[in-house]
Enzyme design. Structure first.
Site, PDB file in Angstrom:
ATOM      1  N   PHE A 174      16.644   5.237  -5.013  1.00  0.00           N
ATOM      2  CA  PHE A 174      15.389   5.234  -5.768  1.00  0.00           C
ATOM      3  C   PHE A 174      15.126   3.823  -6.304  1.00  0.00           C
ATOM      4  CE2 PHE A 174      12.420   6.127  -9.195  1.00  0.00           C
ATOM      5  CZ  PHE A 174      11.536   6.963  -8.523  1.00  0.00           C
TER       6      PHE A 174
ATOM      7  N   ARG B 240       6.132  -0.048 -13.365  1.00  0.00           N
ATOM      8  CA  ARG B 240       5.239  -0.566 -12.321  1.00  0.00           C
ATOM      9  C   ARG B 240       4.983  -2.062 -12.491  1.00  0.00           C
ATOM     10  NH1 ARG B 240       2.981   3.912  -9.630  1.00  0.00           N
ATOM     11  NH2 ARG B 240       2.483   5.697 -10.921  1.00  0.00           N
TER      12      ARG B 240
ATOM     13  N   GLU C  93       0.371   1.365   2.023  1.00  0.00           N
ATOM     14  CA  GLU C  93       1.220   2.212   1.178  1.00  0.00           C
ATOM     15  C   GLU C  93       2.318   1.374   0.541  1.00  0.00           C
ATOM     16  OE1 GLU C  93       1.854   4.685  -0.482  1.00  0.00           O
ATOM     17  OE2 GLU C  93       1.920   6.572   0.575  1.00  0.00           O
ATOM     18  N   ASP C  94       2.867   1.883  -0.548  1.00  0.00           N
ATOM     19  CA  ASP C  94       3.978   1.182  -1.195  1.00  0.00           C
ATOM     20  C   ASP C  94       5.308   1.508  -0.514  1.00  0.00           C
ATOM     21  OD1 ASP C  94       3.880   3.848  -2.009  1.00  0.00           O
ATOM     22  OD2 ASP C  94       4.222   3.424  -4.130  1.00  0.00           O
TER      23      ASP C  94
ATOM     24  N   ASP D  22       9.069   7.531   2.166  1.00  0.00           N
ATOM     25  CA  ASP D  22      10.353   8.136   1.807  1.00  0.00           C
ATOM     26  C   ASP D  22      10.591   9.327   2.738  1.00  0.00           C
ATOM     27  OD1 ASP D  22      12.572   8.610  -0.076  1.00  0.00           O
ATOM     28  OD2 ASP D  22      11.361  10.205  -0.911  1.00  0.00           O
TER      29      ASP D  22
HETATM   30  P1  IMP Z   1       7.032  10.617   0.628  1.00  0.00           P
HETATM   31  O1  IMP Z   1       5.882  11.562   0.779  1.00  0.00           O
HETATM   32  O2  IMP Z   1       8.306  11.341   0.293  1.00  0.00           O
HETATM   33  O3  IMP Z   1       7.220   9.668   1.804  1.00  0.00           O
HETATM   34  O4  IMP Z   1       6.783   9.769  -0.659  1.00  0.00           O
HETATM   35  C1  IMP Z   1       5.798   8.841  -0.773  1.00  0.00           C
HETATM   36  C2  IMP Z   1       5.469   8.551  -2.224  1.00  0.00           C
HETATM   37  O5  IMP Z   1       6.533   8.891  -3.132  1.00  0.00           O
HETATM   38  C3  IMP Z   1       5.278   7.077  -2.375  1.00  0.00           C
HETATM   39  O6  IMP Z   1       3.945   6.701  -2.140  1.00  0.00           O
HETATM   40  C4  IMP Z   1       5.747   6.808  -3.792  1.00  0.00           C
HETATM   41  O7  IMP Z   1       4.678   6.964  -4.689  1.00  0.00           O
HETATM   42  C5  IMP Z   1       6.786   7.867  -4.070  1.00  0.00           C
HETATM   43  N1  IMP Z   1       8.173   7.359  -3.869  1.00  0.00           N
HETATM   44  C6  IMP Z   1       8.988   7.581  -2.821  1.00  0.00           C
HETATM   45  N2  IMP Z   1      10.186   6.954  -2.972  1.00  0.00           N
HETATM   46  C7  IMP Z   1      10.100   6.309  -4.170  1.00  0.00           C
HETATM   47  C8  IMP Z   1      11.010   5.457  -4.882  1.00  0.00           C
HETATM   48  O8  IMP Z   1      12.139   5.141  -4.473  1.00  0.00           O
HETATM   49  N3  IMP Z   1      10.554   4.990  -6.075  1.00  0.00           N
HETATM   50  C9  IMP Z   1       9.315   5.272  -6.580  1.00  0.00           C
HETATM   51  N4  IMP Z   1       8.437   6.062  -5.936  1.00  0.00           N
HETATM   52  C10 IMP Z   1       8.825   6.568  -4.738  1.00  0.00           C
END
Ligand code: IMP
Length: 174
Positions: free
Chosen positions: A149, A162, A96-97, A100
């Site tokens: 962010f 990206r 995963e990238d 959050d």
């Molecule tokens: P989560 O489900 O809230 O943990 O979010 C996961 C997904 O949200 C990641 O795979 C990203 O694609 C996107 N995401 C979360 N935080 C960021 C950020 O700071 N910048 C860009 N994309 C984010």
């Protein structure tokens, strides 16, 4: 797209950390076969760099999910590209990238576990511990960052940024 960006993790830091993660993965799965899953779209760049640092026999799979709208998680995970190979009895490395709120990672873990792999190891380039909305254990993390962010190195804001080769904090989002 006009955002104020400040560099947070540069190319050198990314490359050093990714080399180390690659070594850790190589050590962990010595003598075993591996399926590396790239979670689209955000982790394509990290995935491409990381697997080149892994000295093992591996195959690549791509899983598309979407949960973000603008700068906040919608809380709902949508599958945009499904996995089409069996995971049963295989060692799976989920790449995963960023984690959050943790909702996407937990969704991915549940989905892959239901396909009965031999093992599931999770790896995320970034983790925002203060943003977690549910408990979410990640086996390998590149960098822990504050609840800000970020864009670049695969991560986007409304589809843009990206292609930046580094991670930047984005300000003036509106
Ligand atoms: P989560 O489900 O809230 O943990 O979010 C996961 C997904 O949200 C990641 O795979 C990203 O694609 C996107 N995401 C979360 N935080 C960021 C950020 O700071 N910048 C860009 N994309 C984010």
């Amino acid at each position: 797209m006009e955002l104020k960006l400040s560099k947070m993790i540069d190319e050198q830091q990314l490359s050093e950390r990714i080399k180390q993660l690659g070594k850790d993965i190589t050590d962990k799965f010595q003598g075993e076969d591996l399926i590396a899953i790239c979670v689209l779209k955000g982790s394509f760049m990290f995935f491409a760099d990381l697997i080149r640092e892994v000295d093992l026999d591996l195959t690549c799979e791509f899983f598309g999910v979407s949960s973000y709208e603008g700068t906040s998680s919608s809380g709902e995970v949508r599958v945009t590209l499904d996995l089409n190979h069996t995971m049963e009895g295989k060692n799976v490395l989920l790449i995963e990238d960023i984690v959050d709120t943790g909702l996407t990672m937990n969704y991915l873990k549940r989905t892959i576990e239901s396909r009965k792999p031999k093992s599931l190891t999770t790896c995320s380039l970034l983790l925002k511990p203060e943003a977690l909305k549910e408990e979410c254990h990640v086996d390998m993390v590149g960098f822990e960052i504050k609840n800000q962010f970020v864009v670049g190195y695969g991560l986007d804001y409304e589809g843009y940024y990206r292609n930046l080769p580094y991670i930047a904090q984005a300000e003036n989002l509106n």
